[in-house]
Scaffold this active site. Structure first.
Site, PDB file in Angstrom:
ATOM      1  N   SER A   1     -87.514 -18.135 -55.548  1.00 28.48           N
ATOM      2  CA  SER A   1     -88.047 -18.531 -56.452  1.00 28.48           C
ATOM      3  C   SER A   1     -88.995 -19.813 -56.428  1.00 28.48           C
ATOM      4  O   SER A   1     -88.675 -20.640 -55.664  1.00 28.48           O
ATOM      5  CB  SER A   1     -86.911 -19.067 -57.809  1.00 28.48           C
ATOM      6  OG  SER A   1     -86.148 -18.019 -57.787  1.00 28.48           O
TER       7      SER A   1
HETATM    8  N1  SAH Z   1     -81.824 -17.924 -56.537  1.00 25.13           N
HETATM    9  C1  SAH Z   1     -82.728 -17.727 -55.340  1.00 25.13           C
HETATM   10  C2  SAH Z   1     -83.529 -16.362 -55.954  1.00 25.13           C
HETATM   11  C3  SAH Z   1     -83.219 -15.320 -55.427  1.00 25.13           C
HETATM   12  S1  SAH Z   1     -83.975 -13.610 -55.613  1.00 25.13           S
HETATM   13  C4  SAH Z   1     -83.549 -18.904 -55.286  1.00 25.13           C
HETATM   14  O1  SAH Z   1     -83.305 -19.856 -55.362  1.00 25.13           O
HETATM   15  O2  SAH Z   1     -84.614 -18.842 -54.643  1.00 25.13           O
HETATM   16  C5  SAH Z   1     -82.735 -12.946 -56.861  1.00 25.13           C
HETATM   17  C6  SAH Z   1     -81.525 -12.473 -56.048  1.00 25.13           C
HETATM   18  O3  SAH Z   1     -80.768 -11.584 -56.964  1.00 25.13           O
HETATM   19  C7  SAH Z   1     -81.537 -11.599 -54.830  1.00 25.13           C
HETATM   20  O4  SAH Z   1     -81.203 -12.012 -53.646  1.00 25.13           O
HETATM   21  C8  SAH Z   1     -81.256 -10.253 -55.323  1.00 25.13           C
HETATM   22  O5  SAH Z   1     -80.262  -9.710 -54.215  1.00 25.13           O
HETATM   23  C9  SAH Z   1     -80.046 -10.728 -56.435  1.00 25.13           C
HETATM   24  N2  SAH Z   1     -79.596  -9.755 -57.250  1.00 25.13           N
HETATM   25  C10 SAH Z   1     -80.284  -9.007 -57.988  1.00 25.13           C
HETATM   26  N3  SAH Z   1     -79.360  -8.162 -58.811  1.00 25.13           N
HETATM   27  C11 SAH Z   1     -78.041  -8.604 -58.536  1.00 25.13           C
HETATM   28  C12 SAH Z   1     -76.875  -8.528 -59.191  1.00 25.13           C
HETATM   29  N4  SAH Z   1     -76.545  -7.734 -59.908  1.00 25.13           N
HETATM   30  N5  SAH Z   1     -75.990  -9.238 -58.645  1.00 25.13           N
HETATM   31  C13 SAH Z   1     -76.041 -10.130 -57.482  1.00 25.13           C
HETATM   32  N6  SAH Z   1     -77.133 -10.508 -57.164  1.00 25.13           N
HETATM   33  C14 SAH Z   1     -78.344  -9.639 -57.669  1.00 25.13           C
END
Ligand code: SAH
Length: 210
Positions: A60
């Site tokens: 993010s």
């Molecule tokens: N928190 C991260 C952002 C990751 S992007 C940061 O600091 O940059 C969002 C993440 O959510 C992805 O890795 C994706 O695989 C995960 N995601 C999407 N749907 C999900 C679900 N139902 N359960 C768990 N993780 C999920």
């Protein structure tokens, strides 16, 4: 590129964007972000953009991480926080020093492994990890006084609402691929209050595990 000076510039930009919580700014200022992205992208790691982390997912943008953390902390000190969507673990790294305990859930196993390694390298120990579909929350550890969701479902999952403590706050992007709003949901004695915050762009919330 990855120096303290680059991070100081990022913090100055966050202030201009309206982030005021000193604790959040301090943690963002001393947490390495470049270790969370591939070497080829390191030079862009402090830009205010989402960057690819593999598996079609992104880290993010710093502003959104700061904003969500700041709002989550507005409700006071947090002892138990559930994070859905660990990704590479950057948001987790920012939250960990500011709350007592984080329970983080990721559906893509190799990303969770990478996050664990990154967070271990940063010596952050108040984190429990689960490879699972975050749509189930983490029932054994509920209720949570904070929930932070990093992927956008079409509607707020009931399971997550049920796992909030009274007085607890959830930050969650809701909407379709190109049109999402960030919501702050507060659980009260009588039900739930929804506050619409700003337009955001997150990866979709998917069900099942990979
Ligand atoms: N928190 C991260 C952002 C990751 S992007 C940061 O600091 O940059 C969002 C993440 O959510 C992805 O890795 C994706 O695989 C995960 N995601 C999407 N749907 C999900 C679900 N139902 N359960 C768990 N993780 C999920």
């Amino acid at each position: 590129m990855t120096s303290d000076r680059t991070r100081t510039r990022m913090v100055e930009r966050l202030k201009k964007q309206g982030i005021t919580d000193e604790k959040v700014l301090e943690v963002m200022g001393h947490t390495a972000r470049h270790i969370f992205v591939d070497e080829a992208l390191e030079s862009r790691s402090y830009d205010d953009v989402a960057l690819p982390i593999g598996h079609n997912q992104t880290i993010s943008q710093p502003y959104i991480v700061a904003k969500m953390t700041e709002i989550l902390l507005e409700s006071g000190s947090l002892s138990k926080v559930l994070e859905i969507g660990t990704g590479c673990g950057y948001q987790t790294a920012i939250l960990a020093p500011l709350v007592d305990k984080i329970y983080t859930v990721e559906r893509i196993a190799p990303l969770l492994k990478k996050a664990k390694n990154n967070l271990w390298d940063l010596k952050l120990k108040n984190i429990s990890y689960q490879h699972s579909d975050g749509g189930w929350g983490w029932p054994e550890q509920a209720p949570f006084d904070g929930i932070i969701v990093a992927a956008a479902p079409e509607k707020v999952p009931d399971t997550l609402l049920e796992q909030m403590a009274i007085g607890g706050v959830m930050l969650i992007p809701v909407g379709s691929k190109n049109k999402q709003q960030l919501f702050k949901v507060t659980r009260t004695e009588d039900g739930y209050e929804y506050e619409e915050l700003e337009a955001v762009s997150f990866v979709p919330f998917l069900s099942g595990r990979d």
